[in-house]
Design a protein around this motif. Sequence first.
Motif: not given
Length: 346
Positions: A125-135, A203-206, A255-269
């Motif tokens: 649980i602390t690792g979850l905080l370090l990987s998400t909230m603390m960043k 968006l990628n971070f969220y 694809p077609p899972l959610t994790g593909f979405l930010p990578k797709w948009l970043i490559i496009q940009e």
Amino acid sequence: MNPQAKLIFTISLLLGTTITISSNHWIMAWAGLEINTLAILPMISKSHHPRAIEAATKYFLTQATASALVLFSSMTNAWYTGQWDITQLTHPTSCLILTSAIAMKLGLVPFHFWFPEVLQGSPLITGLLLSTMMKFPPITLLFMTSPSLNSNLLTCMALLSTALGGWMGLNQTQIRKILAFSSISHLGWMAIIITYNPKLTLLNFYLYALMTATVFLALNSIKVSKLSTLMTTWTKIPPLSATLLLALLSLAGLPPLTGFLPKWLIIQELTKQNMAAAATTISLLSLLSLFFYLRLAYCATITLPPHTTNHTKQWHTNKPINTLIAILTTTSTMLLPISPLLSSIT
């Protein structure tokens, strides 16, 4: 840990994060970062194991150094420009120092060495905080100062982070270390686009925080920290193992899972910004991390289906947590159909 103490530390984490993300003055932002650091240290070292104490010490030294660099950067900028406003970071030396400080706080290459060791010595649980909230506070500072940052430096750090995050995670057997290198690899995707389209970074971070929370909560629910233990979970809790499989594949960016979405948009940009070479390079480098995600997913489903009815009862032992995991999994794997809407927003 005492429930009252845990409540105080949790409130302090929320307070420090809120202060940093809502402040316009460098001193207030620095104070919020310090509150965050002091609040997470007891959570890292609460087991009193030597590895946990070592992790807390490494985390404190690294974060204290990075906070000092943030303060030094803001003071240098104020000395030359007379501005303490976060959005008015214009001095080149201050921008360079701030980029190094935020990279150290996030764990970007070449300041990444502390993160896997700290995550390995922390509870899940602390690792979850370090990987998400603390960043979140450091990424917010990057977001607010993005027009002034050196895009070439961030691109180099991003490509190195994606490469090393995938490469160093290949031979790991500890799941927390694998997730640490996964975090470093994902930070590369966030850093490469921050100066061109900061909204895509958020968006990628969220989405990364959503998928990582699913994985950490699932692992915490089945009490797994090594690959050898993960291979026995299917016979104990089949629904949760299937949930973990979907979350890992989404985190891998398939694809077609959610994790593909930010990578797709970043490559496009990146392609729109005439950076097709960088887009191609980071896409190929992300295949390294795809390998250990697939290995984790394979280990989660490798064993035979359960032969008795007693094993499945463990899924019902903690209904609120299991409900939360199910909701997070649904969200972290089913968002891709709304990608045209998100693309138009960003």
